[in-house]
Every structure is written in C-alpha cells, then in structure tokens.
Design a protein around this motif. Structure first.
Motif, PDB file in Angstrom:
ATOM      1  N   SER A 170     -20.069 -19.636 -20.100  1.00 25.09           N
ATOM      2  CA  SER A 170     -20.533 -21.021 -20.115  1.00 25.09           C
ATOM      3  C   SER A 170     -19.386 -21.936 -19.691  1.00 25.09           C
ATOM      4  CB  SER A 170     -20.996 -21.398 -21.523  1.00 25.09           C
ATOM      5  OG  SER A 170     -19.866 -21.503 -22.392  1.00 25.09           O
ATOM      6  N   PRO A 171     -19.686 -23.181 -19.346  1.00 20.29           N
ATOM      7  CA  PRO A 171     -18.596 -24.119 -19.020  1.00 20.29           C
ATOM      8  C   PRO A 171     -17.602 -24.284 -20.168  1.00 20.29           C
ATOM      9  CG  PRO A 171     -20.694 -24.990 -18.251  1.00 20.29           C
ATOM     10  CD  PRO A 171     -21.010 -23.763 -19.057  1.00 20.29           C
ATOM     11  N   HIS A 172     -18.095 -24.270 -21.409  1.00 17.43           N
ATOM     12  CA  HIS A 172     -17.190 -24.373 -22.561  1.00 17.43           C
ATOM     13  C   HIS A 172     -16.265 -23.162 -22.632  1.00 17.43           C
ATOM     14  CE1 HIS A 172     -18.944 -27.954 -24.347  1.00 17.43           C
ATOM     15  NE2 HIS A 172     -20.151 -27.438 -24.193  1.00 17.43           N
ATOM     16  N   ASP A 173     -16.850 -21.967 -22.409  1.00 23.32           N
ATOM     17  CA  ASP A 173     -16.039 -20.745 -22.418  1.00 23.32           C
ATOM     18  C   ASP A 173     -15.002 -20.779 -21.306  1.00 23.32           C
ATOM     19  OD1 ASP A 173     -17.457 -19.738 -24.550  1.00 23.32           O
ATOM     20  OD2 ASP A 173     -18.696 -18.387 -23.358  1.00 23.32           O
ATOM     21  N   GLU A 174     -15.425 -21.197 -20.127  1.00 30.76           N
ATOM     22  CA  GLU A 174     -14.504 -21.232 -18.987  1.00 30.76           C
ATOM     23  C   GLU A 174     -13.312 -22.133 -19.266  1.00 30.76           C
ATOM     24  OE1 GLU A 174     -14.571 -21.834 -14.128  1.00 30.76           O
ATOM     25  OE2 GLU A 174     -16.270 -22.527 -15.340  1.00 30.76           O
ATOM     26  N   ALA A 175     -13.574 -23.305 -19.856  1.00 29.51           N
ATOM     27  CA  ALA A 175     -12.479 -24.229 -20.176  1.00 29.51           C
ATOM     28  C   ALA A 175     -11.526 -23.606 -21.188  1.00 29.51           C
ATOM     29  CB  ALA A 175     -13.046 -25.536 -20.719  1.00 29.51           C
ATOM     30  N   ALA A 176     -12.083 -22.892 -22.184  1.00 28.14           N
ATOM     31  CA  ALA A 176     -11.248 -22.262 -23.208  1.00 28.14           C
ATOM     32  C   ALA A 176     -10.449 -21.100 -22.631  1.00 28.14           C
ATOM     33  CB  ALA A 176     -12.111 -21.783 -24.368  1.00 28.14           C
ATOM     34  N   ILE A 177     -11.064 -20.340 -21.724  1.00 31.22           N
ATOM     35  CA  ILE A 177     -10.370 -19.221 -21.085  1.00 31.22           C
ATOM     36  C   ILE A 177      -9.205 -19.728 -20.242  1.00 31.22           C
ATOM     37  CG2 ILE A 177     -10.606 -17.384 -19.357  1.00 31.22           C
ATOM     38  CD1 ILE A 177     -13.527 -17.068 -20.406  1.00 31.22           C
ATOM     39  N   ILE A 178      -9.429 -20.812 -19.509  1.00 28.48           N
ATOM     40  CA  ILE A 178      -8.357 -21.415 -18.715  1.00 28.48           C
ATOM     41  C   ILE A 178      -7.236 -21.885 -19.633  1.00 28.48           C
ATOM     42  CG2 ILE A 178      -7.759 -23.367 -17.235  1.00 28.48           C
ATOM     43  CD1 ILE A 178     -10.576 -23.087 -15.998  1.00 28.48           C
ATOM     44  N   ALA A 179      -7.613 -22.489 -20.764  1.00 26.76           N
ATOM     45  CA  ALA A 179      -6.609 -22.942 -21.736  1.00 26.76           C
ATOM     46  C   ALA A 179      -5.837 -21.770 -22.322  1.00 26.76           C
ATOM     47  CB  ALA A 179      -7.281 -23.731 -22.854  1.00 26.76           C
ATOM     48  N   ASN A 180      -6.508 -20.618 -22.443  1.00 29.10           N
ATOM     49  CA  ASN A 180      -5.839 -19.404 -22.938  1.00 29.10           C
ATOM     50  C   ASN A 180      -4.967 -18.748 -21.875  1.00 29.10           C
ATOM     51  OD1 ASN A 180      -7.013 -19.623 -25.463  1.00 29.10           O
ATOM     52  ND2 ASN A 180      -8.662 -18.152 -25.055  1.00 29.10           N
ATOM     53  N   ASP A 181      -5.034 -19.271 -20.628  1.00 29.76           N
ATOM     54  CA  ASP A 181      -4.222 -18.742 -19.520  1.00 29.76           C
ATOM     55  C   ASP A 181      -4.540 -17.270 -19.264  1.00 29.76           C
ATOM     56  OD1 ASP A 181      -2.325 -19.032 -17.500  1.00 29.76           O
ATOM     57  OD2 ASP A 181      -0.673 -18.372 -18.786  1.00 29.76           O
ATOM     58  N   ALA A 182      -5.826 -16.924 -19.398  1.00 33.72           N
ATOM     59  CA  ALA A 182      -6.227 -15.521 -19.342  1.00 33.72           C
ATOM     60  C   ALA A 182      -6.455 -15.031 -17.917  1.00 33.72           C
ATOM     61  CB  ALA A 182      -7.488 -15.308 -20.161  1.00 33.72           C
ATOM     62  N   THR A 183      -6.132 -13.760 -17.715  1.00 33.91           N
ATOM     63  CA  THR A 183      -6.408 -13.084 -16.449  1.00 33.91           C
ATOM     64  C   THR A 183      -7.667 -12.237 -16.552  1.00 33.91           C
ATOM     65  OG1 THR A 183      -4.050 -12.999 -15.917  1.00 33.91           O
ATOM     66  CG2 THR A 183      -5.464 -11.469 -14.736  1.00 33.91           C
ATOM     67  N   VAL A 184      -7.937 -11.713 -17.746  1.00 37.86           N
ATOM     68  CA  VAL A 184      -9.123 -10.892 -17.978  1.00 37.86           C
ATOM     69  C   VAL A 184      -9.835 -11.378 -19.243  1.00 37.86           C
ATOM     70  CG1 VAL A 184      -8.433  -8.788 -16.770  1.00 37.86           C
ATOM     71  CG2 VAL A 184      -7.623  -9.169 -19.091  1.00 37.86           C
ATOM     72  N   LYS A 185     -11.146 -11.110 -19.307  1.00 37.57           N
ATOM     73  CA  LYS A 185     -11.921 -11.476 -20.495  1.00 37.57           C
ATOM     74  C   LYS A 185     -12.803 -10.300 -20.900  1.00 37.57           C
ATOM     75  CE  LYS A 185     -16.124 -13.638 -18.589  1.00 37.57           C
ATOM     76  NZ  LYS A 185     -17.121 -12.963 -19.436  1.00 37.57           N
ATOM     77  N   ASP A 186     -12.953 -10.123 -22.215  1.00 38.35           N
ATOM     78  CA  ASP A 186     -13.791  -9.042 -22.714  1.00 38.35           C
ATOM     79  C   ASP A 186     -14.580  -9.512 -23.922  1.00 38.35           C
ATOM     80  OD1 ASP A 186     -12.031  -9.079 -24.865  1.00 38.35           O
ATOM     81  OD2 ASP A 186     -11.703  -6.920 -24.869  1.00 38.35           O
ATOM     82  N   MET A 187     -15.169  -8.545 -24.669  1.00 41.19           N
ATOM     83  CA  MET A 187     -16.013  -8.885 -25.811  1.00 41.19           C
ATOM     84  C   MET A 187     -15.542  -8.232 -27.118  1.00 41.19           C
ATOM     85  SD  MET A 187     -19.696  -8.604 -23.819  1.00 41.19           S
ATOM     86  CE  MET A 187     -20.682  -9.159 -25.215  1.00 41.19           C
ATOM     87  N   GLU A 188     -14.326  -7.677 -27.115  1.00 37.89           N
ATOM     88  CA  GLU A 188     -13.839  -6.998 -28.323  1.00 37.89           C
ATOM     89  C   GLU A 188     -12.364  -7.223 -28.648  1.00 37.89           C
ATOM     90  OE1 GLU A 188     -17.408  -5.080 -26.871  1.00 37.89           O
ATOM     91  OE2 GLU A 188     -15.470  -5.017 -25.866  1.00 37.89           O
TER      92      GLU A 188
END
Length: 267
Positions: A184-202
C-alpha cells in the motif's frame, strides 16, 4: 533494594556468559522457512527426515524436518498449511509463534530465516538476487505516538557475520517486514523510511523473538519480484518462485557449509 554493585555484577556475568557462548561450536541450527515449496529442496539437500516427534503440540500444523549434516544438527521448521484453506501459514503471527516454540524446544545455537522476498530495483535488487540482511524492521505497525512509533518499527541490527560475508560474497541490504504481499502507499512510505532493499512477511518477527531470547539470527532472502516495478506482485512472485527458490537453496547450502565446524564468534 538492588545496589549499583549488584547491577554491575549482573552486567559482568551476562557479558561473560555471552562471550563464552560465542566461543562454543555451532552445533544446532533452526532454519525457519515459511513455505514448504521453498523448504523442500533444502530438505533433500541435507537429507532430512520428517519423522514423528513430540517437539511441537499435536494440535498445530507446524512441520519439522531434521537430521545431521556434517557436524550440525539441522532443523528446518515450516509453519505448515492452514487446516481450513490449505495454504501456507505465512506472516508474522505464525513466524513469531513457531520461532518461540522452536527455541524453547530445540535450544538452537543459531537461527537462519531463509525465504523469498520482494526487492527494490531503486536499491539495486534484481530477480534471483540473494541478500543477507544487515538490519530488520517492520513497516506495517503504524502508531503515530512518540516512542510508540519506534516500538512499532522495532528496528534491529542482525547478528554480524563479517567472515561469512567475505567468504560467500552475498549482497547485503536492509529487510522490512509486513503482513501483506502487496504494498500500500502507507507501506511503501514506511519501507522507504526503513531504507530497505528487500521486504518479506516474517523476518522482523523472527528477529524480535530471537533477540528476546538471546539467540543469534541471520536472514537470507532471495528476490522473487520487484516491488517498485511495473508487474503485478502476485503474478511476478509466482512466475519467479522456482528460480528464486533454486538460488535460495544454493545460498543457504553455502551458508550452512561455512558455519560447519565454527564458533558463533567466527562467523
């Protein structure tokens, strides 16, 4: 009343215990893998068996594959299938429960969370790349209250493995975790803030439990889909799952081979 001397003595004892633990050989490993499709190639590679055991309560669908590989006691743990829907029980709830139960029952020297993940091309990720996570954080636990916001993100450094990185030459990136495959747009903003290269569910859920119980944990993630690309996530994930799983299988095997015969402090 506890004196400052008592506090100091407690800290000294804890530091000594940690130092001694890091000098012990790694003998027991728990490898948490959310999907059986991702796990089965490694089960075959390490010649593990599923045999019946009483490690977990009989009511849960969790699966344990176990055996001896080289000098290591390997346990591959999967949360299993939802008993109603028949799909893999992915996500942070299952990951937390299974990790806690596995640590309590098996007392591992090291946890490896292996699995597939979405990657960000803006951060240099490509389909089939395998990353060793340097940091983990949540991106779906939003609580805009001072301090509570940081608790929700729960950012942590992963266990450092400089020698493993030097030897295996894996890519390194930050991992961000949430309970949805899409973004979601909210998730994307948080992921960018986390400076993440990869995302998962665990990952961050496993890191939280491992940190709580003082068990070293590392995170090996193979990219199935490009989260900031132009293809639908679910479609790209399914299209690349087999190839990414093969890359994951090879990387985890190399990691386990490197760990064999070493102490935690040598990783």
């Amino acid at each position: 009343m506890v004196s400052h001397d008592d506090d100091n003595n407690t800290h000294v004892v804890e530091e000594v215990m940690v130092a001694e633990a890091e000098k012990r050989l790694v003998l027991t490993i728990v490898i948490f893998i959310a999907m059986q499709t991702e796990a089965l190639p490694l089960v075959t590679k390490f010649q593990l068996s599923q045999g019946p055991d009483l490690v977990f309560p009989k009511e849960v669908p969790w699966i344990r594959y176990h055996g001896i590989y080289k000098d290591l006691r390997i346990n591959i743990i999967c949360p299993g299938k939802d008993r109603v829907l028949g799909v893999d029980s992915v996500g942070t709830v299952s990951a937390s429960l299974v990790t806690y139960a596995s640590i309590q029952a098996l007392q591992p020297d090291l946890i490896i969370n292996a699995g597939t993940a979405g990657g960000f091309k803006a951060r240099g990720a490509c389909i089939g790349d395998v990353f060793l996570a340097s940091d983990v954080a949540f991106h779906h636990r939003r609580n805009p209250i001072p301090v509570c916001d940081r608790n929700g993100i729960c950012a942590k450094k992963t266990f450092p493995t400089p020698n493993l990185l030097k030897e295996l030459k894996l890519k390194v990136g930050k991992l961000s975790t949430g309970d949805s495959l899409d973004m979601s747009p909210h998730d994307e903003a948080a992921i960018i803030a986390n400076d993440a290269t990869v995302k998962d569910m665990e990952g961050a859920a496993i890191a939280y439990v491992a940190d709580l119980l003082s068990v070293p944990a590392i995170f090996v993630k193979a990219v199935t889909d490009i989260a900031d690309g132009d293809k639908p996530t679910a479609e790209e994930f399914l299209q690349n799952l087999v190839a990414a799983t093969a890359a994951l299988d090879q990387a985890v095997t190399r990691v386990v081979d490197f760990i064999s015969g070493k102490c935690i402090s040598e990783l």
